[in-house]
Design an enzyme around this catalytic site. Structure first.
Site, PDB file in Angstrom:
ATOM      1  N   MET A   1     -53.986 -88.213  54.705  1.00 54.99           N
ATOM      2  CA  MET A   1     -55.313 -88.347  54.327  1.00 54.99           C
ATOM      3  C   MET A   1     -56.028 -89.008  55.710  1.00 54.99           C
ATOM      4  O   MET A   1     -55.545 -89.796  56.326  1.00 54.99           O
ATOM      5  CB  MET A   1     -55.847 -89.436  53.283  1.00 54.99           C
ATOM      6  CG  MET A   1     -54.960 -88.943  52.032  1.00 54.99           C
ATOM      7  SD  MET A   1     -55.291 -90.208  50.889  1.00 54.99           S
ATOM      8  CE  MET A   1     -54.440 -90.021  49.414  1.00 54.99           C
TER       9      MET A   1
ATOM     10  N   MET B   1     -55.377 -80.319  41.506  1.00 56.96           N
ATOM     11  CA  MET B   1     -55.431 -81.899  41.587  1.00 56.96           C
ATOM     12  C   MET B   1     -55.899 -82.204  39.821  1.00 56.96           C
ATOM     13  O   MET B   1     -56.848 -81.593  39.547  1.00 56.96           O
ATOM     14  CB  MET B   1     -56.600 -82.025  42.528  1.00 56.96           C
ATOM     15  CG  MET B   1     -56.086 -82.002  44.054  1.00 56.96           C
ATOM     16  SD  MET B   1     -54.447 -83.064  44.258  1.00 56.96           S
ATOM     17  CE  MET B   1     -54.755 -84.629  44.063  1.00 56.96           C
TER      18      MET B   1
ATOM     19  N   ASP C   1     -50.906 -82.408  40.520  1.00 52.80           N
ATOM     20  CA  ASP C   1     -51.087 -83.755  41.198  1.00 52.80           C
ATOM     21  C   ASP C   1     -52.109 -84.784  40.749  1.00 52.80           C
ATOM     22  O   ASP C   1     -53.155 -84.243  40.859  1.00 52.80           O
ATOM     23  CB  ASP C   1     -51.216 -83.340  42.843  1.00 52.80           C
ATOM     24  CG  ASP C   1     -51.245 -84.643  43.492  1.00 52.80           C
ATOM     25  OD1 ASP C   1     -50.787 -85.756  43.214  1.00 52.80           O
ATOM     26  OD2 ASP C   1     -51.232 -84.497  44.822  1.00 52.80           O
TER      27      ASP C   1
ATOM     28  N   MET D   1     -54.991 -83.701  53.029  1.00 54.34           N
ATOM     29  CA  MET D   1     -56.434 -83.906  52.316  1.00 54.34           C
ATOM     30  C   MET D   1     -56.981 -84.178  53.953  1.00 54.34           C
ATOM     31  O   MET D   1     -57.531 -85.408  53.969  1.00 54.34           O
ATOM     32  CB  MET D   1     -56.392 -84.863  51.476  1.00 54.34           C
ATOM     33  CG  MET D   1     -55.506 -84.448  49.949  1.00 54.34           C
ATOM     34  SD  MET D   1     -55.260 -85.913  49.155  1.00 54.34           S
ATOM     35  CE  MET D   1     -53.575 -86.150  49.752  1.00 54.34           C
TER      36      MET D   1
ATOM     37  N   HIS E   1     -49.164 -82.452  51.713  1.00 52.71           N
ATOM     38  CA  HIS E   1     -50.267 -82.126  51.285  1.00 52.71           C
ATOM     39  C   HIS E   1     -51.435 -82.708  52.000  1.00 52.71           C
ATOM     40  O   HIS E   1     -51.514 -83.922  52.010  1.00 52.71           O
ATOM     41  CB  HIS E   1     -50.273 -82.872  49.707  1.00 52.71           C
ATOM     42  CG  HIS E   1     -51.840 -82.928  49.075  1.00 52.71           C
ATOM     43  ND1 HIS E   1     -52.000 -83.795  47.872  1.00 52.71           N
ATOM     44  CD2 HIS E   1     -52.734 -82.088  49.154  1.00 52.71           C
ATOM     45  CE1 HIS E   1     -53.215 -83.320  47.506  1.00 52.71           C
ATOM     46  NE2 HIS E   1     -53.714 -82.560  48.330  1.00 52.71           N
TER      47      HIS E   1
ATOM     48  N   HIS F   1     -43.194 -85.433  48.092  1.00 56.04           N
ATOM     49  CA  HIS F   1     -44.732 -85.150  48.185  1.00 56.04           C
ATOM     50  C   HIS F   1     -45.368 -86.074  49.109  1.00 56.04           C
ATOM     51  O   HIS F   1     -45.266 -87.358  48.971  1.00 56.04           O
ATOM     52  CB  HIS F   1     -45.344 -85.136  47.029  1.00 56.04           C
ATOM     53  CG  HIS F   1     -46.851 -84.482  46.628  1.00 56.04           C
ATOM     54  ND1 HIS F   1     -47.138 -83.354  46.776  1.00 56.04           N
ATOM     55  CD2 HIS F   1     -47.971 -85.296  46.959  1.00 56.04           C
ATOM     56  CE1 HIS F   1     -48.522 -83.339  47.077  1.00 56.04           C
ATOM     57  NE2 HIS F   1     -48.791 -84.574  46.833  1.00 56.04           N
TER      58      HIS F   1
HETATM   59  C1  DX5 Z   1     -53.918 -88.332  45.483  1.00 57.58           C
HETATM   60  C2  DX5 Z   1     -52.538 -87.744  45.963  1.00 57.58           C
HETATM   61  C3  DX5 Z   1     -51.517 -87.832  44.902  1.00 57.58           C
HETATM   62  C4  DX5 Z   1     -50.994 -89.133  44.453  1.00 57.58           C
HETATM   63  C5  DX5 Z   1     -50.516 -89.081  43.084  1.00 57.58           C
HETATM   64  O1  DX5 Z   1     -55.063 -87.974  46.496  1.00 57.58           O
HETATM   65  O2  DX5 Z   1     -52.755 -86.397  46.394  1.00 57.58           O
HETATM   66  O3  DX5 Z   1     -50.346 -87.035  45.567  1.00 57.58           O
HETATM   67  O4  DX5 Z   1     -50.240 -89.935  45.492  1.00 57.58           O
HETATM   68  O5  DX5 Z   1     -50.308 -90.408  42.684  1.00 57.58           O
HETATM   69  P1  DX5 Z   1     -50.308 -90.609  41.088  1.00 57.58           P
HETATM   70  O6  DX5 Z   1     -48.800 -90.152  40.515  1.00 57.58           O
HETATM   71  O7  DX5 Z   1     -49.999 -92.141  41.001  1.00 57.58           O
HETATM   72  O8  DX5 Z   1     -51.420 -90.354  40.339  1.00 57.58           O
HETATM   73 ZN    ZN Z   2     -51.098 -85.303  46.687  1.00 57.79          ZN
END
Ligand code: DX5
Ligand code: ZN
Length: 224
Positions: A36, A136, A174, A67, A65, A32
């Site tokens: 960001m 999420m 996630d 963001m 992913h 994954h």
């Molecule tokens: C948060 C991310 C997640 C995060 C998950 O914005 O999209 O993928 O890295 O990390 P954990 O499993 O530590 O919550």
């Molecule tokens: Zn993520």
């Protein structure tokens, strides 16, 4: 059987290659990759050049992913860097269906994500255009946060929409997941589990992945 997607956001970037190989050896089917932009979320991570470097090390499914706002601008770059799946956020742009169609036109699986407070019913119009829904279970932006329990209802609602539609769509969750709570989402139909700190923060990453898989598979329910 569920799929495990370690989130490299929580990896030690000074040993990224080694850590990725450990997740592969432990049988994690996905990686994954959290991108960001500091605008859609209050944090900046990394972009295509970083995961392009690791692409040659592993054949794991690159689950990217995004963001970021206006993701259509970057699909070509993310495709060229080796994405297998790209997730955009419902909340991040207006031209969402066009973006999802463009992702698929590149031979890449398309997915849409909703933040914890977004009503899962917004997912309905996307169903013909997606291969996966990402629910999420934390506010996007950072690893290591606590699981928000209302995500369970969102997964249930998404699962119902998918079943009624007849499309073959995975449900990924996630944020804040570990072997201790993965059953909360697998038991209501989630089949792709993201885990960042629970994998990369564990003393034995292989063991952490194994436990998430065992508890997830044991409780995975396809029929609600
Ligand atoms: C948060 C991310 C997640 C995060 C998950 O914005 O999209 O993928 O890295 O990390 P954990 O499993 O530590 O919550
Ligand atoms: Zn993520």
């Amino acid at each position: 059987m569920i799929k495990i997607a370690p989130s490299i956001l929580s990896a030690d970037f000074s040993k990224l290659g080694d850590q990725i190989l450990k997740t592969k050896e432990a049988g994690a089917e996905y990686l994954h990759i959290d991108v960001m932009d500091g605008i859609f979320v209050p944090n900046i991570s990394f972009g295509a050049p970083v995961y392009k470097c690791i692409r040659k090390m592993t054949d794991q499914f690159f689950d990217v992913h995004l963001m970021i706002v206006d993701p259509l601008r970057y699909i070509d770059a993310f495709a060229a860097a080796g994405a297998d799946g790209i997730t955009i956020h419902h909340e991040a742009c207006d031209n969402r269906i066009e973006t999802l169609q463009y992702i698929r036109s590149k031979g890449i699986k398309a997915a849409v994500s909703i933040k914890p407070k977004t009503d899962p019913q917004v997912l309905k119009p996307y169903l013909p255009f997606i291969d996966m829904i990402l629910i999420m279970s934390v506010e996007p932006g950072f690893g290591g946060q606590s699981f928000i329990p209302t995500a369970i209802d969102s997964v249930k609602a998404a699962k119902k929409l998918v079943d009624e539609s007849g499309f073959d769509i995975d449900i990924e969750v996630d944020g804040g997941l570990s072997a201790k709570n993965v059953d909360l989402v697998t038991s209501v139909g989630a089949n792709v589990i993201v885990a960042g700190s629970a994998v990369f923060g564990a003393p034995d990453m292989g063991e952490a992945i194994k436990e998430i898989r065992e508890n997830g598979d044991k409780t995975y329910c396809t029929k609600l």
